[in-house]
Write a protein that holds these residues in place. Structure first.
Motif, PDB file in Angstrom:
ATOM      1  N   PHE A 189      26.434  63.598  40.216  1.00 53.44           N
ATOM      2  CA  PHE A 189      26.664  63.451  38.780  1.00 53.44           C
ATOM      3  C   PHE A 189      25.721  62.386  38.230  1.00 53.44           C
ATOM      4  O   PHE A 189      26.125  61.279  37.858  1.00 53.44           O
ATOM      5  CB  PHE A 189      28.128  63.097  38.502  1.00 53.44           C
ATOM      6  N   LYS A 190      24.450  62.708  38.204  1.00 49.76           N
ATOM      7  CA  LYS A 190      23.416  61.793  37.743  1.00 49.76           C
ATOM      8  C   LYS A 190      22.436  62.551  36.862  1.00 49.76           C
ATOM      9  O   LYS A 190      22.459  63.775  36.786  1.00 49.76           O
ATOM     10  CB  LYS A 190      22.652  61.186  38.930  1.00 49.76           C
ATOM     11  N   GLY A 224      -7.842  71.624  41.339  1.00 50.88           N
ATOM     12  CA  GLY A 224      -7.212  70.356  41.007  1.00 50.88           C
ATOM     13  C   GLY A 224      -5.714  70.495  40.920  1.00 50.88           C
ATOM     14  O   GLY A 224      -5.145  71.504  41.339  1.00 50.88           O
ATOM     15  N   THR A 225      -5.065  69.490  40.380  1.00 47.24           N
ATOM     16  CA  THR A 225      -3.614  69.481  40.261  1.00 47.24           C
ATOM     17  C   THR A 225      -3.204  69.390  38.806  1.00 47.24           C
ATOM     18  O   THR A 225      -3.642  68.492  38.081  1.00 47.24           O
ATOM     19  CB  THR A 225      -2.995  68.297  41.034  1.00 47.24           C
ATOM     20  N   ILE A 226      -2.387  70.317  38.391  1.00 51.68           N
ATOM     21  CA  ILE A 226      -1.845  70.317  37.032  1.00 51.68           C
ATOM     22  C   ILE A 226      -0.426  69.764  37.103  1.00 51.68           C
ATOM     23  O   ILE A 226       0.385  70.206  37.927  1.00 51.68           O
ATOM     24  CB  ILE A 226      -1.812  71.744  36.448  1.00 51.68           C
ATOM     25  N   ARG A 227      -0.128  68.795  36.257  1.00 51.04           N
ATOM     26  CA  ARG A 227       1.202  68.189  36.229  1.00 51.04           C
ATOM     27  C   ARG A 227       1.790  68.366  34.832  1.00 51.04           C
ATOM     28  O   ARG A 227       1.174  68.012  33.841  1.00 51.04           O
ATOM     29  CB  ARG A 227       1.136  66.703  36.565  1.00 51.04           C
ATOM     30  N   SER A 228       2.981  68.901  34.765  1.00 50.83           N
ATOM     31  CA  SER A 228       3.627  69.109  33.474  1.00 50.83           C
ATOM     32  C   SER A 228       4.252  67.816  32.969  1.00 50.83           C
ATOM     33  O   SER A 228       4.237  66.785  33.654  1.00 50.83           O
ATOM     34  CB  SER A 228       4.721  70.181  33.593  1.00 50.83           C
ATOM     35  N   ASN A 229       4.839  67.898  31.803  1.00 50.40           N
ATOM     36  CA  ASN A 229       5.649  66.807  31.286  1.00 50.40           C
ATOM     37  C   ASN A 229       6.925  66.665  32.120  1.00 50.40           C
ATOM     38  O   ASN A 229       7.344  67.590  32.815  1.00 50.40           O
ATOM     39  CB  ASN A 229       6.024  67.083  29.820  1.00 50.40           C
ATOM     40  N   ASP A 230       7.544  65.483  32.079  1.00 51.02           N
ATOM     41  CA  ASP A 230       8.830  65.241  32.730  1.00 51.02           C
ATOM     42  C   ASP A 230       9.940  65.391  31.708  1.00 51.02           C
ATOM     43  O   ASP A 230       9.832  64.879  30.594  1.00 51.02           O
ATOM     44  CB  ASP A 230       8.893  63.826  33.310  1.00 51.02           C
ATOM     45  N   VAL A 231      11.000  66.076  32.095  1.00 54.28           N
ATOM     46  CA  VAL A 231      12.160  66.230  31.210  1.00 54.28           C
ATOM     47  C   VAL A 231      13.390  65.687  31.930  1.00 54.28           C
ATOM     48  O   VAL A 231      13.667  66.062  33.072  1.00 54.28           O
ATOM     49  CB  VAL A 231      12.380  67.706  30.817  1.00 54.28           C
ATOM     50  N   LEU A 232      14.130  64.815  31.255  1.00 57.83           N
ATOM     51  CA  LEU A 232      15.355  64.257  31.809  1.00 57.83           C
ATOM     52  C   LEU A 232      16.530  65.179  31.483  1.00 57.83           C
ATOM     53  O   LEU A 232      16.724  65.571  30.334  1.00 57.83           O
ATOM     54  CB  LEU A 232      15.607  62.858  31.226  1.00 57.83           C
ATOM     55  N   PHE A 233      17.305  65.530  32.511  1.00 55.88           N
ATOM     56  CA  PHE A 233      18.427  66.442  32.276  1.00 55.88           C
ATOM     57  C   PHE A 233      19.550  66.132  33.260  1.00 55.88           C
ATOM     58  O   PHE A 233      19.365  65.397  34.235  1.00 55.88           O
ATOM     59  CB  PHE A 233      17.973  67.897  32.406  1.00 55.88           C
ATOM     60  N   GLU A 234      20.707  66.716  33.022  1.00 59.34           N
ATOM     61  CA  GLU A 234      21.871  66.571  33.894  1.00 59.34           C
ATOM     62  C   GLU A 234      22.179  67.914  34.542  1.00 59.34           C
ATOM     63  O   GLU A 234      22.681  68.829  33.859  1.00 59.34           O
ATOM     64  CB  GLU A 234      23.087  66.093  33.112  1.00 59.34           C
ATOM     65  N   PRO A 235      21.903  68.085  35.814  1.00 56.11           N
ATOM     66  CA  PRO A 235      22.220  69.358  36.482  1.00 56.11           C
ATOM     67  C   PRO A 235      23.723  69.635  36.511  1.00 56.11           C
ATOM     68  O   PRO A 235      24.148  70.777  36.387  1.00 56.11           O
ATOM     69  CB  PRO A 235      21.680  69.171  37.905  1.00 56.11           C
ATOM     70  N   ILE A 236      24.495  68.571  36.733  1.00 50.41           N
ATOM     71  CA  ILE A 236      25.946  68.709  36.783  1.00 50.41           C
ATOM     72  C   ILE A 236      26.559  67.775  35.758  1.00 50.41           C
ATOM     73  O   ILE A 236      26.295  66.571  35.763  1.00 50.41           O
ATOM     74  CB  ILE A 236      26.496  68.352  38.194  1.00 50.41           C
TER      75      ILE A 236
END
Length: 240
Positions: A189-190, A224-236
């Protein structure tokens, strides 16, 4: 030592490989850990690019597969699918998934499920055999690699955007189309940060034929390496 090398690769990729961007948004989420993602891949340059990206699936994060060698992996493993990068809020370490061989269902629907796996496998085998003859490829391995690579090439004109929508099921990331093998992430729960990475090395294009390379010569082959944006979410989410 492996962790240090991975970090160095990531840092280098940020500065050197920004020609192609990948961003996403979470359009919806359900209690089963399924996220509906809208993914945008953008050519940020005034030159045409091509890159392999499997838009039908995802991969779990393993160090050995993150920037792996295409030759070392067997089809139908989804080698060019974006890698799921997860870490807890306020932590820097990425999470590794678990892996399961899965199981065949029993009772009602089991026969249909097994038939669907067999039909999918047979269909892919037949398609690869036709592909081998069509492009006069030397052997089955060449045909399999060439088939998967060319079927997943994305061609981007200057400043073009490619948008697609896909469901990411964090508890069941299938590694193959005709198999029960899958990766999965377990959560507490994080809150977690989710990003998508795609690492393409030079060796990937070795599996194109000479004729194909000539046909695609007006495009720059992305590496090369493609990196997306980071999205903060709650799986549970806790039930109030």
């Amino acid at each position: 030592m492996k962790n240090i090398l991975i970090i160095i690769k990531l840092l280098i990729s940020i500065g050197l490989y920004s020609q192609i961007n990948m961003d996403y948004i979470i359009e919806s989420q359900n209690e089963l850990g399924q996220l509906k993602l809208k993914i945008i891949v953008t050519n940020k340059t005034d030159k045409p690019y091509l890159l392999p990206i499997d838009t039908s699936s995802f991969k779990g994060y393993y160090e050995s597969e993150y920037c792996g060698i295409f030759e070392d992996q067997d089809y139908p493993y989804k080698f060019f699918a974006p890698t799921v990068m997860l870490k807890e809020e306020n932590k820097q370490e990425y999470l590794f998934p678990g892996s399961s061989k899965g199981h065949l269902p029993e009772g009602d629907g089991s026969e249909e499920y097994i038939k669907s796996l067999i039909n999918t496998a047979n269909k892919e085998i037949n398609e690869v055999e036709k592909w081998k003859k069509k492009y006069d490829l030397k052997n089955k391995k060449d045909a399999i690699k060439n088939y998967y690579l060319t079927k997943n090439l994305l061609f981007l004109k200057p400043n073009e955007k490619h948008v697609y929508t896909i469901v990411l099921e964090l508890g069941n990331i299938n590694r193959e189309n005709a198999s029960t093998l899958y990766d999965y992430y377990s959560f507490e729960f994080k809150k977690y940060f989710l990003a998508l990475h795609l690492c393409i090395t030079n060796d990937a294009y070795n599996w194109l034929t000479i004729k194909q390379k000539k046909r695609f010569k007006k495009f720059i082959f992305f590496t090369g390496t493609i990196r997306s944006n980071d999205v903060l979410f709650e799986p549970i989410k806790k039930i109030p």
